[in-house]
Design a protein around this motif. Structure first.
Motif, PDB file in Angstrom:
ATOM      1  N   ALA A 214     -60.905 -66.729  20.321  1.00  0.00           N
ATOM      2  CA  ALA A 214     -61.112 -68.170  20.126  1.00  0.00           C
ATOM      3  C   ALA A 214     -62.468 -68.440  19.481  1.00  0.00           C
ATOM      4  O   ALA A 214     -63.089 -69.464  19.728  1.00  0.00           O
ATOM      5  CB  ALA A 214     -61.009 -68.910  21.455  1.00  0.00           C
ATOM      6  N   SER A 215     -62.910 -67.508  18.643  1.00  0.00           N
ATOM      7  CA  SER A 215     -64.201 -67.674  17.984  1.00  0.00           C
ATOM      8  C   SER A 215     -64.083 -68.653  16.823  1.00  0.00           C
ATOM      9  O   SER A 215     -62.983 -69.044  16.416  1.00  0.00           O
ATOM     10  CB  SER A 215     -64.699 -66.317  17.473  1.00  0.00           C
ATOM     11  OG  SER A 215     -63.856 -65.845  16.438  1.00  0.00           O
ATOM     12  N   GLU A 216     -65.239 -69.022  16.266  1.00  0.00           N
ATOM     13  CA  GLU A 216     -65.248 -69.976  15.155  1.00  0.00           C
ATOM     14  C   GLU A 216     -64.565 -69.422  13.917  1.00  0.00           C
ATOM     15  O   GLU A 216     -64.134 -70.170  13.045  1.00  0.00           O
ATOM     16  CB  GLU A 216     -66.692 -70.362  14.831  1.00  0.00           C
ATOM     17  CG  GLU A 216     -67.377 -71.138  15.949  1.00  0.00           C
ATOM     18  CD  GLU A 216     -68.795 -71.529  15.593  1.00  0.00           C
ATOM     19  OE1 GLU A 216     -69.252 -71.129  14.503  1.00  0.00           O
ATOM     20  OE2 GLU A 216     -69.442 -72.226  16.396  1.00  0.00           O
ATOM     21  N   ASP A 217     -64.451 -68.093  13.815  1.00  0.00           N
ATOM     22  CA  ASP A 217     -63.825 -67.464  12.647  1.00  0.00           C
ATOM     23  C   ASP A 217     -62.305 -67.571  12.675  1.00  0.00           C
ATOM     24  O   ASP A 217     -61.643 -67.347  11.659  1.00  0.00           O
ATOM     25  CB  ASP A 217     -64.229 -65.980  12.567  1.00  0.00           C
ATOM     26  CG  ASP A 217     -65.736 -65.807  12.405  1.00  0.00           C
ATOM     27  OD1 ASP A 217     -66.353 -66.697  11.783  1.00  0.00           O
ATOM     28  OD2 ASP A 217     -66.271 -64.802  12.896  1.00  0.00           O
ATOM     29  N   ASN A 218     -61.741 -67.869  13.820  1.00  0.00           N
ATOM     30  CA  ASN A 218     -60.286 -67.946  13.961  1.00  0.00           C
ATOM     31  C   ASN A 218     -59.825 -69.389  13.739  1.00  0.00           C
ATOM     32  O   ASN A 218     -60.161 -70.269  14.526  1.00  0.00           O
ATOM     33  CB  ASN A 218     -59.878 -67.469  15.356  1.00  0.00           C
ATOM     34  CG  ASN A 218     -58.368 -67.440  15.544  1.00  0.00           C
ATOM     35  OD1 ASN A 218     -57.602 -67.797  14.646  1.00  0.00           O
ATOM     36  ND2 ASN A 218     -57.937 -67.016  16.720  1.00  0.00           N
ATOM     37  N   PRO A 219     -59.051 -69.653  12.664  1.00  0.00           N
ATOM     38  CA  PRO A 219     -58.600 -71.027  12.405  1.00  0.00           C
ATOM     39  C   PRO A 219     -57.668 -71.572  13.489  1.00  0.00           C
ATOM     40  O   PRO A 219     -57.476 -72.779  13.605  1.00  0.00           O
ATOM     41  CB  PRO A 219     -57.876 -70.916  11.057  1.00  0.00           C
ATOM     42  CG  PRO A 219     -57.480 -69.477  10.951  1.00  0.00           C
ATOM     43  CD  PRO A 219     -58.553 -68.706  11.650  1.00  0.00           C
ATOM     44  N   PHE A 220     -57.082 -70.670  14.276  1.00  0.00           N
ATOM     45  CA  PHE A 220     -56.185 -71.090  15.361  1.00  0.00           C
ATOM     46  C   PHE A 220     -56.883 -71.044  16.717  1.00  0.00           C
ATOM     47  O   PHE A 220     -56.225 -71.020  17.756  1.00  0.00           O
ATOM     48  CB  PHE A 220     -54.944 -70.189  15.391  1.00  0.00           C
ATOM     49  CG  PHE A 220     -54.146 -70.218  14.124  1.00  0.00           C
ATOM     50  CD1 PHE A 220     -53.331 -71.300  13.817  1.00  0.00           C
ATOM     51  CD2 PHE A 220     -54.226 -69.165  13.220  1.00  0.00           C
ATOM     52  CE1 PHE A 220     -52.604 -71.333  12.645  1.00  0.00           C
ATOM     53  CE2 PHE A 220     -53.502 -69.194  12.035  1.00  0.00           C
ATOM     54  CZ  PHE A 220     -52.688 -70.275  11.744  1.00  0.00           C
ATOM     55  N   ALA A 221     -58.219 -71.043  16.687  1.00  0.00           N
ATOM     56  CA  ALA A 221     -58.984 -70.888  17.928  1.00  0.00           C
ATOM     57  C   ALA A 221     -58.672 -71.982  18.941  1.00  0.00           C
ATOM     58  O   ALA A 221     -58.543 -71.714  20.138  1.00  0.00           O
ATOM     59  CB  ALA A 221     -60.482 -70.875  17.609  1.00  0.00           C
ATOM     60  N   ILE A 222     -58.558 -73.221  18.472  1.00  0.00           N
ATOM     61  CA  ILE A 222     -58.367 -74.346  19.398  1.00  0.00           C
ATOM     62  C   ILE A 222     -57.007 -74.290  20.101  1.00  0.00           C
ATOM     63  O   ILE A 222     -56.948 -74.354  21.336  1.00  0.00           O
ATOM     64  CB  ILE A 222     -58.588 -75.684  18.673  1.00  0.00           C
ATOM     65  CG1 ILE A 222     -60.083 -75.836  18.330  1.00  0.00           C
ATOM     66  CG2 ILE A 222     -58.111 -76.866  19.519  1.00  0.00           C
ATOM     67  CD1 ILE A 222     -60.410 -77.039  17.479  1.00  0.00           C
ATOM     68  N   PRO A 223     -55.888 -74.153  19.369  1.00  0.00           N
ATOM     69  CA  PRO A 223     -54.613 -74.039  20.092  1.00  0.00           C
ATOM     70  C   PRO A 223     -54.525 -72.790  20.955  1.00  0.00           C
ATOM     71  O   PRO A 223     -53.929 -72.823  22.042  1.00  0.00           O
ATOM     72  CB  PRO A 223     -53.562 -74.029  18.971  1.00  0.00           C
ATOM     73  CG  PRO A 223     -54.299 -73.765  17.716  1.00  0.00           C
ATOM     74  CD  PRO A 223     -55.683 -74.269  17.920  1.00  0.00           C
ATOM     75  N   VAL A 224     -55.131 -71.692  20.492  1.00  0.00           N
ATOM     76  CA  VAL A 224     -55.127 -70.466  21.294  1.00  0.00           C
ATOM     77  C   VAL A 224     -55.874 -70.692  22.607  1.00  0.00           C
ATOM     78  O   VAL A 224     -55.413 -70.304  23.688  1.00  0.00           O
ATOM     79  CB  VAL A 224     -55.758 -69.295  20.512  1.00  0.00           C
ATOM     80  CG1 VAL A 224     -56.068 -68.122  21.445  1.00  0.00           C
ATOM     81  CG2 VAL A 224     -54.821 -68.824  19.404  1.00  0.00           C
ATOM     82  N   ALA A 225     -57.033 -71.343  22.535  1.00  0.00           N
ATOM     83  CA  ALA A 225     -57.823 -71.618  23.742  1.00  0.00           C
ATOM     84  C   ALA A 225     -57.068 -72.532  24.691  1.00  0.00           C
ATOM     85  O   ALA A 225     -57.113 -72.352  25.913  1.00  0.00           O
ATOM     86  CB  ALA A 225     -59.161 -72.246  23.356  1.00  0.00           C
ATOM     87  N   ALA A 226     -56.355 -73.529  24.149  1.00  0.00           N
ATOM     88  CA  ALA A 226     -55.587 -74.448  24.992  1.00  0.00           C
ATOM     89  C   ALA A 226     -54.484 -73.711  25.740  1.00  0.00           C
ATOM     90  O   ALA A 226     -54.262 -73.936  26.938  1.00  0.00           O
ATOM     91  CB  ALA A 226     -54.990 -75.562  24.128  1.00  0.00           C
ATOM     92  N   VAL A 227     -53.797 -72.804  25.039  1.00  0.00           N
ATOM     93  CA  VAL A 227     -52.705 -72.045  25.660  1.00  0.00           C
ATOM     94  C   VAL A 227     -53.255 -71.079  26.706  1.00  0.00           C
ATOM     95  O   VAL A 227     -52.691 -70.935  27.796  1.00  0.00           O
ATOM     96  CB  VAL A 227     -51.905 -71.283  24.582  1.00  0.00           C
ATOM     97  CG1 VAL A 227     -50.918 -70.323  25.232  1.00  0.00           C
ATOM     98  CG2 VAL A 227     -51.171 -72.266  23.678  1.00  0.00           C
TER      99      VAL A 227
END
Length: 305
Positions: A214-227
């Motif tokens: 969920a780092s800043e480099d991952n464009p899907f960080a936000i949905p991944v963190a939510a899940v």
């Protein structure tokens, strides 16, 4: 390798023991307190306050959630009490969403850790989405997805409470306790199963792994963190400090916001407990609202701040 695995097992067992004891005590205390309140506050009064008429019931339910220091699992016995009192379905859902997200512990830690601007943003999002979701679910007729036995149990308890009015005080309190204990036995399998799964995920999912995906480099960080936040059961006292630590390890601030909402708003244990009350369609709607709130707040936070 063995030492690492042994430490993970110990963490898992320690978390299981802690959560089992804590949630058992909380469930029994809250259930009993709700039963006592119902001896003094007629169900009709609660029904009128949380009826949803003119929108007041939704706001009252949200504010009630904001002043009750409940985590996601502790909300369940209070929700059962609202069912027992036949409160409006929409306001009940507002309370279910808002209570764990807006409890005073989280708000206080938010203010200390992230400052007042971020706290105000979080409060506004959590309260606003909770009210909108409760209103929408009621208008869409999701009340039909409450399991019939939940109403049957509630009616039986309501009758017992009403009939207890002429009994001796000791007999009245014992009747409330028997009702509380019967309620607890019904949810115990769900409670133990949820705690076991949540504890295993807690013990075997290192924070470094969460921060990396969920780092800043991952464009899907936000949905991944939510899940990730939903199965990663985190108590209110720990979610904010843990989130600050993850941010220091490289997690994006938007992902941190999504993780906080996902973990505080819903947990695997809570979802399993809700299966004793709701049908699968309502469980899916509940998860959709929490995930949608987490992802939306994460992207909006990243855009604003």
């Amino acid at each position: 390798m063995f030492n690492i695995t042994q430490a993970m097992v110990m963490d898992t067992l320690g978390m299981f023991g802690f959560l089992a004891a804590e949630l058992t005590i909380l469930f029994l205390l809250i259930s009993y307190a709700v039963g006592v309140l119902q001896e003094y506050i007629p169900p009709a009064k609660i029904q009128s306050i949380l009826s949803g008429k003119n929108g007041k019931g939704y706001i009252v339910a949200g504010l009630l959630g904001a002043i009750t220091p409940f985590c996601s699992c502790s909300t369940i016995p209070f929700l059962k009490g609202l069912l027992r009192a036949k409160a409006g379905f929409g306001p009940m859902m507002v309370f279910l969403f808002a209570s764990p997200l807006l409890n005073p512990i989280i708000i206080g830690l938010f203010a200390v850790t992230f400052g007042m601007k971020v706290t105000a943003f979080y409060f506004t999002i959590a309260m606003g989405v909770s009210v909108i979701a409760g209103y929408t679910l009621e208008k869409l007729g999701f009340e039909k997805y409450v399991k019939p036995q939940a109403y049957i149990e509630s009616e039986a308890k309501g009758c017992a409470s009403a009939c207890g009015g002429n009994q001796a005080p000791l007999s009245k309190w014992m009747k409330i306790w028997h009702s509380t204990w019967a309620d607890f036995k019904k949810v115990l399998p769900y409670l133990i199963g949820g705690i076991a799964l949540g504890s295993m995920i807690y013990g075997f999912m290192p924070t470094e792994f969460v921060a990396r995906i969920a780092s800043e480099d991952n464009p899907f960080a936000i949905p991944v963190a939510a899940v990730i936040g939903i199965p990663l059961y985190i108590r209110a006292e720990a979610v904010i400090p843990l989130s600050a630590a993850l941010a220091a390890k490289g997690m994006s601030l938007g992902a941190v916001m999504a993780l906080i909402i996902g973990s505080a708003g819903a947990s695997l244990t809570e979802v399993i407990l809700l299966k004793s009350i709701f049908k699968n369609q309502m469980i899916a709607a509940f998860l959709f609202v929490i995930l949608g709130m987490a992802v939306g707040a994460g992207f909006l936070y990243q855009f604003i701040f």
